[in-house]
Write a protein that holds these residues in place. Structure first.
Motif, PDB file in Angstrom:
ATOM      1  N   LEU A   1       0.143  72.476   5.173  1.00 37.96           N
ATOM      2  CA  LEU A   1      -0.237  71.926   4.033  1.00 37.96           C
ATOM      3  C   LEU A   1       0.071  72.607   2.788  1.00 37.96           C
ATOM      4  O   LEU A   1      -0.425  73.918   2.758  1.00 37.96           O
ATOM      5  N   THR A   2       0.596  72.244   1.647  1.00 42.64           N
ATOM      6  CA  THR A   2       1.022  73.064   0.703  1.00 42.64           C
ATOM      7  C   THR A   2       0.134  72.742  -0.695  1.00 42.64           C
ATOM      8  O   THR A   2       0.446  73.202  -1.724  1.00 42.64           O
ATOM      9  N   GLY A   3      -0.705  71.755  -0.531  1.00 40.37           N
ATOM     10  CA  GLY A   3      -1.304  71.379  -1.889  1.00 40.37           C
ATOM     11  C   GLY A   3      -2.043  72.592  -2.580  1.00 40.37           C
ATOM     12  O   GLY A   3      -2.096  72.601  -3.886  1.00 40.37           O
TER      13      GLY A   3
ATOM     14  N   LYS B   1      -1.858  74.189  -6.249  1.00 37.67           N
ATOM     15  CA  LYS B   1      -3.055  74.223  -7.212  1.00 37.67           C
ATOM     16  C   LYS B   1      -3.312  75.881  -7.824  1.00 37.67           C
ATOM     17  O   LYS B   1      -3.379  76.257  -8.967  1.00 37.67           O
ATOM     18  N   ASN B   2      -3.172  76.663  -6.745  1.00 38.40           N
ATOM     19  CA  ASN B   2      -2.898  78.291  -7.107  1.00 38.40           C
ATOM     20  C   ASN B   2      -2.053  78.488  -8.267  1.00 38.40           C
ATOM     21  O   ASN B   2      -2.311  79.536  -8.948  1.00 38.40           O
ATOM     22  N   ILE B   3      -0.903  78.078  -7.884  1.00 34.53           N
ATOM     23  CA  ILE B   3       0.236  78.470  -8.890  1.00 34.53           C
ATOM     24  C   ILE B   3      -0.063  77.977 -10.254  1.00 34.53           C
ATOM     25  O   ILE B   3       0.031  78.778 -11.147  1.00 34.53           O
TER      26      ILE B   3
ATOM     27  N   GLU C   1       2.563  83.771  -4.260  1.00 34.13           N
ATOM     28  CA  GLU C   1       2.203  82.313  -3.994  1.00 34.13           C
ATOM     29  C   GLU C   1       3.393  81.506  -3.903  1.00 34.13           C
ATOM     30  O   GLU C   1       3.855  80.513  -2.961  1.00 34.13           O
ATOM     31  N   LYS C   2       4.577  81.707  -4.706  1.00 34.57           N
ATOM     32  CA  LYS C   2       5.570  80.985  -4.982  1.00 34.57           C
ATOM     33  C   LYS C   2       6.451  81.223  -3.573  1.00 34.57           C
ATOM     34  O   LYS C   2       7.259  80.379  -3.128  1.00 34.57           O
ATOM     35  N   GLU C   3       6.613  82.485  -3.400  1.00 35.41           N
ATOM     36  CA  GLU C   3       7.298  82.863  -1.993  1.00 35.41           C
ATOM     37  C   GLU C   3       6.626  82.351  -0.923  1.00 35.41           C
ATOM     38  O   GLU C   3       7.551  81.663   0.039  1.00 35.41           O
ATOM     39  N   THR C   4       5.335  82.192  -0.814  1.00 35.64           N
ATOM     40  CA  THR C   4       4.808  81.561   0.355  1.00 35.64           C
ATOM     41  C   THR C   4       5.055  80.223   0.483  1.00 35.64           C
ATOM     42  O   THR C   4       5.246  79.543   1.357  1.00 35.64           O
TER      43      THR C   4
END
Length: 724
Positions: free
Chosen positions: A333-335, A339-341, A398-401
């Protein structure tokens, strides 16, 4: 009594570690905390230690978690002497003991009751005085103006310490009781003696008249008995005409025939019940053979093969679906990453904005706007740049993840589509394997049942034939008995009663003959001269006793009047000592209440209590009732009275009581003016007293320089969080 300290352990919400509160200071302290945190518990502990009383019952003082070793110690001074009371409940070593010390010397008595009396005598302040004018608790406190006249008088009596007068009054009542009993007994004895003399005198006159009447009565009674004997003899002759024994024998023979007829009817009924319903058995056999035909129309073996093929396809599909579920579990799940980004991007924007603002105004504080050294703002810019770099690194991670998770999710979706193409269609059979096996078993059971039913029908036909033969024999015997029975002329119960009645009549006739002989004897001895002489002697002795008893009564009556006079002096009546002291006290009380009322009311409010403590309240000279006040005004009035009662306690106990407690009293319907009025009064009282204000209102801390904060820990135990 000047209280010094209270120590408690395993008391209510407090733990096994001893908690101590100092009571020896002059001033005001606020006890603050949430509801149920244990603020009031310190003062419950003081009341319990001194008086042994608790609103939650005898075992309600023990901590509900530890359930043992409850201990409270209260220290105080009376004059120059130091005392301490230690009270236990469910203590492993001391049980439920009450210990009393003077200094370090144990002065406890042999029993807890005797020790409590010693404590009461030294402290001199009664329980009712303590809870109505010293420790004012929202739970224990009762409004003076809302209480009855009797309760108001009790409050005054306890403040005046009139306990000894009450005890002496009760002692006088007990001493008077035997005198009252003696007077009552003497009056009763005199009444009894008068009645006895009059009764005996009347008896002599009545006796002589009675002898004459008795002789005439004896004559009438004898003539009546002779007539009754003649009537009884006539009845006996009439009843003897029936041969009772012969008639009873005839009845017994008739009863035997009736009993046998009933037995035959029961046997016929039983045998009829044993007849088998052959038609029912035939119907069951036909139903059984129909079931056999229905089961034989189904090809059970063929359908079992179809079930096997269906199960294989279904198992294969389940394996594929299981693999799909396992793959689906791997989807990430990437939601939260989105939000973090977004959060990191917002933070970077805010930080860059803050840095730009500081750089544009390097000589000004970004918080308060005052001038500061440039070195401080440059250091602040450097610190925020470090934070900005850290946030940018976190944003990149976070973007790489997110990118890696999206690639992985794509691979899983492709694998799931491939597996879904391997699912085959399965056609469900008409009957399940279990049903087919059940049908096979039922077919076998029905065939066995068919054989058994045919055998039952054969046996039933033979059994019914035997029963019908017996029924014919029973019917023939019953007909013979019915033809031979003869209805009796008299009922057996009547004959037995008649036999007993004849015996009773003969006995009664003989008894009446004996009564006639007894009457003849009584008539000869109806006058007793000795009785008359003895009765006159008894009357003379009773008159002597009456004279002696009357002298004793006069002496006892004088003694009774002396006790009644003393009881009046020590009673609650207007002429008694109590009313005298209370009347003097009421004037002081009125002055003190009217001294405090202006602190709480802008209008001219005054109250006047009469000698019976009934109040007259006036506002601006106009008489009103206490009920007409609002809830807040009533609370103000109650607090003014509480201050006055505390003043009375201080006055009548030579200012020895140093404690005053407002336990959530200030939280009850008081507005800002009411609170400020109370604070102004207790601020003055705090110069020479130990004053505690208990509240759950945190903002009270602003008013009080000294406060103790009570909390509960995660285990539910109360403790002193901090003291300022």
């Amino acid at each position: 009594m000047k209280l010094q300290y209270v120590k408690l352990k395993n008391f209510k919400s407090y733990p096994d570690q001893e908690t101590t509160v100092d009571l020896s200071f002059d001033g005001i302290k606020l006890l603050v905390g949430e509801n149920g945190d244990g603020k009031s518990t310190f003062f419950d502990a003081i009341i319990w230690a001194i008086y042994g009383k608790n609103k939650d019952g005898v075992d309600g003082v023990v901590n509900r978690k530890t359930k043992k070793d409850c201990k409270v110690e209260v220290g105080f001074k009376v004059g120059s002497s130091s005392y301490s009371i230690v009270r236990y409940r469910k203590h492993e070593t001391n049980g439920n003991k009450l210990l009393f010390f003077k200094g370090t010397k144990n002065i406890s008595q042999r029993t807890a009751g005797a020790t409590q009396e010693l404590i009461d005598g030294i402290i001199e302040i009664q329980y009712n005085t303590m809870i109505s004018s010293v420790v004012l608790s929202s739970e224990l406190y009762t409004s003076f103006l809302r209480s009855s006249r009797a309760d108001r008088l009790k409050t005054f009596e306890s403040i005046l310490s009139l306990k000894e007068i009450t005890l002496f009054y009760n002692k006088l009542k007990k001493l008077k009781e035997p005198i009252d009993e003696k007077v009552s007994k003497l009056n009763l004895d005199i009444d009894k003696t008068f009645v006895a003399i009059k009764s005996l005198s009347d008896n002599i006159d009545e006796y002589k008249d009675g002898v004459k009447k008795t002789l005439l009565a004896f004559k009438s009674e004898k003539e009546a008995l002779q007539g009754e004997v003649f009537q009884l003899t006539s009845k006996i002759s009439e009843y003897d005409s029936i041969d009772v024994d012969k008639e009873i024998n005839n009845n017994e023979a008739y009863d035997i025939i009736i009993k046998r007829i009933k037995e035959i009817d029961e046997l016929i009924l039983i045998d009829k019940g044993k007849l088998t319903d052959i038609n029912s058995l035939v119907a069951q056999l036909e139903d059984c053979e129909e079931q056999i035909d229905n089961y034989q129309r189904i090809d059970i073996q063929k359908e079992l093969i179809q079930n096997k093929e269906y199960s294989d396809i279904k198992a294969k599909n389940e394996k594929v679906n299981t693999a799909i579920v396992k793959l689906s579990a791997g989807i990430v799940l990437t939601g939260h990453l989105d939000k973090n980004i977004k959060a990191f991007q917002d933070k970077i924007w805010n930080l860059e904005k803050e840095i730009k603002n500081i750089q544009e105004h390097l000589d000004t504080c970004p918080t308060c706007g005052q001038e500061v050294e440039r070195e401080l703002t440059e250091k602040l810019v450097a610190d925020k740049n470090i934070v900005l770099d850290d946030v940018k690194v976190s944003l990149k991670k976070e973007k790489e993840t997110l990118e890696n998770d999206l690639i992985k999710n794509k691979e899983i979706d492709d694998a799931i589509k491939k597996l879904k193409g391997m699912v085959s269609e399965a056609i469900e059979p008409v009957h399940s394997v279990e049903i087919l096996h059940a049908m096979s078993g039922k077919l076998k059971d029905e065939k066995n049942r068919s054989l058994l039913l045919k055998k039952d029908i054969e046996n039933a036909e033979s059994n019914n034939k035997e029963i019908e033969t017996r029924l014919s024999a029973y019917r023939a015997e019953k007909k013979i008995n019915v033809d031979n029975k003869s209805e009796p002329e008299y009922h057996t119960m009547f004959l037995k009663d008649l036999r007993e009645k004849i015996v009773l009549l003969k006995d009664e006739a003989e008894e009446k003959r004996q009564n006639i002989l007894t009457i003849d004897v009584k008539a000869k001895s109806s006058y007793d001269k000795g009785y008359i002489d003895n009765t006159q002697v008894t009357i003379k002795e009773l008159k002597k006793t009456l004279t002696k008893t009357d002298k004793k009564l006069k002496k006892a009556t004088i003694e009774k009047k002396h006790y009644e006079a003393l009881l009046t002096i020590f009673s609650n009546k207007d002429s008694g000592f109590k009313k005298f002291f209370i009347n003097k006290m009421v004037s002081i009380f009125n002055d003190r209440v009217n001294f405090y009322l202006p602190f709480f009311f802008d209008d001219d409010v005054e109250v006047d209590f009469d000698k019976d403590l009934n109040e007259v309240i006036k506002i601006n000279k106009e008489e009103v009732t206490f009920a007409s006040f609002s809830s807040g005004q009533k609370t103000r009035f109650d607090i003014a009275i509480s201050f006055s009662l505390f003043f009375m306690v201080k006055m009548f106990f030579s200012s020895t009581i140093n404690l005053l407690v407002f336990d959530e009293i200030l939280d009850m319907n008081l507005d800002k003016k009411g609170f400020n009025s109370v604070y102004e009064i207790i601020e003055n009282l705090g110069d020479f007293n130990t004053v505690f204000v208990v509240s759950h209102q945190e903002f009270y801390k602003e008013k009080f320089n000294h406060h103790i904060h009570i909390k509960r820990n995660s285990k539910g135990f109360s403790y002193i969080y901090n003291e300022v």
